[in-house]
Scaffold this active site. Structure first.
Site, PDB file in Angstrom:
ATOM      1  N   LEU A   1      98.045   1.056   3.529  1.00 62.65           N
ATOM      2  CA  LEU A   1      98.235   2.341   2.836  1.00 62.65           C
ATOM      3  C   LEU A   1      99.655   2.508   2.301  1.00 62.65           C
ATOM      4  CD1 LEU A   1      96.120   4.750   5.093  1.00 62.65           C
ATOM      5  CD2 LEU A   1      95.488   3.725   2.905  1.00 62.65           C
TER       6      LEU A   1
ATOM      7  N   ASN B   1     102.268  -3.119   8.393  1.00 64.49           N
ATOM      8  CA  ASN B   1     103.345  -3.746   7.599  1.00 64.49           C
ATOM      9  C   ASN B   1     103.888  -2.814   6.508  1.00 64.49           C
ATOM     10  OD1 ASN B   1     101.023  -4.032   5.991  1.00 64.49           O
ATOM     11  ND2 ASN B   1     101.680  -5.981   5.120  1.00 64.49           N
TER      12      ASN B   1
ATOM     13  N   ASP C   1      90.762  -5.434   3.260  1.00 67.86           N
ATOM     14  CA  ASP C   1      92.155  -5.880   3.111  1.00 67.86           C
ATOM     15  C   ASP C   1      92.766  -5.254   1.847  1.00 67.86           C
ATOM     16  OD1 ASP C   1      94.581  -7.065   3.610  1.00 67.86           O
ATOM     17  OD2 ASP C   1      93.929  -9.112   3.211  1.00 67.86           O
TER      18      ASP C   1
ATOM     19  N   ASP D   1      99.617  -8.305  10.881  1.00 66.85           N
ATOM     20  CA  ASP D   1      98.983  -8.730   9.635  1.00 66.85           C
ATOM     21  C   ASP D   1     100.008  -8.886   8.515  1.00 66.85           C
ATOM     22  OD1 ASP D   1      96.615  -9.280   8.039  1.00 66.85           O
ATOM     23  OD2 ASP D   1      97.204  -7.479   6.963  1.00 66.85           O
TER      24      ASP D   1
HETATM   25  O1  DOR Z   1      96.944 -10.632   0.586  1.00 67.24           O
HETATM   26  C1  DOR Z   1      97.457 -10.012   1.498  1.00 67.24           C
HETATM   27  N1  DOR Z   1      98.161  -8.890   1.279  1.00 67.24           N
HETATM   28  N2  DOR Z   1      97.337 -10.482   2.748  1.00 67.24           N
HETATM   29  C2  DOR Z   1      98.014  -9.950   3.775  1.00 67.24           C
HETATM   30  O2  DOR Z   1      97.837 -10.404   4.870  1.00 67.24           O
HETATM   31  C3  DOR Z   1      98.948  -8.838   3.549  1.00 67.24           C
HETATM   32  C4  DOR Z   1      98.580  -8.053   2.350  1.00 67.24           C
HETATM   33  C5  DOR Z   1      99.662  -7.114   1.902  1.00 67.24           C
HETATM   34  O3  DOR Z   1     100.213  -6.381   2.729  1.00 67.24           O
HETATM   35  O4  DOR Z   1      99.914  -7.042   0.693  1.00 67.24           O
HETATM   36 ZN    ZN Z   2      96.269 -10.364   6.675  1.00 69.62          ZN
END
Ligand code: DOR
Ligand code: ZN
Length: 424
Positions: free
Chosen positions: A64, A95, A305, A152
């Site tokens: 988000l 993250n 994702d 992640d």
């Molecule tokens: O493609 C991705 N984007 N994989 C991830 O694990 C992180 C994510 C991101 O935060 O943009």
């Molecule tokens: Zn990931």
């Protein structure tokens, strides 16, 4: 809110209660109530003939971007995109900037989410700053409201740290969600390693970068007795490893994302940065194995994702572009395609997109029983549309599906009986 809302004539698909039949749903005061025999005159009635009424969809893996990258997405815009895609709840990855590795950030996310268009379940970081060096403080974050742990986007490189994380997590009854990637193999790679990467002259990431890490997580889950969830499975080898671990009784669950069962690395052709994500799109044989695993139960859930990025991060040379695509508004139609192809049943779709995510995260939802909170998604399986930039609700537009003709759409989303999306 206190008026009675009646959903008439819909096809109720509710695998938690072994139901798939035409039924009316009565909603009062935010909850599903017993249907009466006479419709009171003050009730608001919606005729849903031909539509499906299912428990609110839950996306257990979204980004988000708040706090810190609000120009890509906020909790408000991301949950509006969720509602538009038929989701009533999302779990958000830590993250952000700063990383959600402490109770203050967890509480901040939850405060910002109050009154949003979907429930927001924060996921806390495994390690401080997701740097992979020191564990974060799980007890405090759990008290503040996290539902799981993950680094992640920054895979945990140190196996000893992951072992300790699993032990510490299981003592707090927290699930560890693994972004399974062996960094020494994926480093500098920007797409799948295959004939396509050779043709395009791009450095590849082999399937082994994922399966080596999946194998480690399964071995550590077996060693520690912890529950582990493998995020965004992209390869056939990962599927085989997870299937065999489940057979041995390892406490593992796993998800994949719509792009992995819809696209292959051919989508990168033309240096299409909206086909760049981590893990990368793989070959056709991987796509086929993932589809079978959704059918046979090896993969438990579909999660998007959803990874919003601005044009600044995507309109650059392929190897410099950011990883990730948005997914909240396309997940349901792309999954409905599997139903039309006869690969999975309607009720399996509801398991993958609602019931299983609720059970894996240990949150409410995934059921339409009397007394349950009225988190409900109404799907028009016939509605076709061209997915266009103009219709995107998310603040970012990094999707490889723009311009695609899609079939099946959430036409009404209810969050505790409140309408968060309506195109009936
Ligand atoms: O493609 C991705 N984007 N994989 C991830 O694990 C992180 C994510 C991101 O935060 O943009
Ligand atoms: Zn990931």
């Amino acid at each position: 809110m206190n008026t009675l809302l009646i959903l008439l004539n819909g096809r109720m698909i509710d695998p938690a209660n072994s139901l798939d039949r035409q039924a009316d749903v009565w909603i009062h005061d935010g909850r599903i109530v017993q249907s009466g025999s006479v419709i009171p005159s003050e009730a608001k009635v919606l005729d849903l003939m031909g539509k499906w009424v299912v428990p609110g969809l839950i996306d257990m893996h979204v980004h988000l971007r708040e706090p810190g990258e609000e120009y890509k997405e906020t909790i408000e815009t991301g949950t509006r995109a969720a509602a538009a895609g038929g989701f009533t709840a999302v779990a958000c990855m830590p993250n952000t900037d700063p990383v959600n590795d402490n109770a203050t950030i967890t509480r901040y996310v939850l405060e910002r989410a109050s009154g949003a268009s979907a429930r927001v379940y924060p996921i806390g970081a495994i390690s401080q700053g997701s740097q992979g060096l020191e564990l974060a403080e799980y007890g405090e974050m759990k008290k503040a409201g996290i539902v799981a742990l993950s680094d992640d986007g920054r895979p945990v490189a140190d196996s000893q740290l992951m072992r300790r994380a699993m032990e510490y997590a299981s003592s707090h009854q927290l699930l560890v969600i693994s972004h399974s990637e062996e960094g020494s193999l994926s480093r500098n790679g920007c797409m799948n390693e295959s004939v396509v990467s050779t043709r395009l002259g791009l450095k590849g990431i082999p399937n082994a970068a994922e399966s080596i890490a999946v194998f480690r997580e399964l071995a550590l889950a077996e060693l520690t007795g912890a529950s582990v969830h493998i995020a965004h499975v992209s390869t056939g080898e990962s599927v085989d490893l997870i299937r065999s671990a489940k057979g041995r009784g390892v406490r593992v669950t796993a998800e994949t994302s719509p792009h992995y069962f819809t696209l292959t690395d051919e989508a990168v052709e033309g240096y299409e940065t909206n086909a760049k994500m981590s893990p990368p799109l793989r070959r056709e044989q991987d796509r086929q194995k993932i589809r079978m695993a959704l059918r046979d139960g090896t993969l438990d859930a579909i999660a998007t994702d959803h990874a919003p990025h601005s044009i600044l991060q995507k309109n650059v040379e392929f190897d410099h572009a950011a990883n990730g695509i948005i997914g909240l508004e396309t997940s349901l139609p792309l999954t409905l395609a599997l139903v039309r192809e006869g690969l999975i049943s309607e009720s399996r779709l509801v398991e993958l997109m609602s019931l299983a995510p609720a059970r894996i995260l240990g949150v409410a939802g995934g059921s339409l029983a009397v007394g349950d909170v009225a988190d409900i998604t109404v799907i028009d399986p016939e509605k076709t549309f061209v997915y266009s930039r103009e219709m995107i609700v998310s603040r970012s537009q990094n999707s490889p599906f723009i311009g695609w003709q899609l079939q099946g759409k959430a036409v009404l989303t209810l969050l505790a009986g409140r309408i968060t999306h309506n195109e009936l």
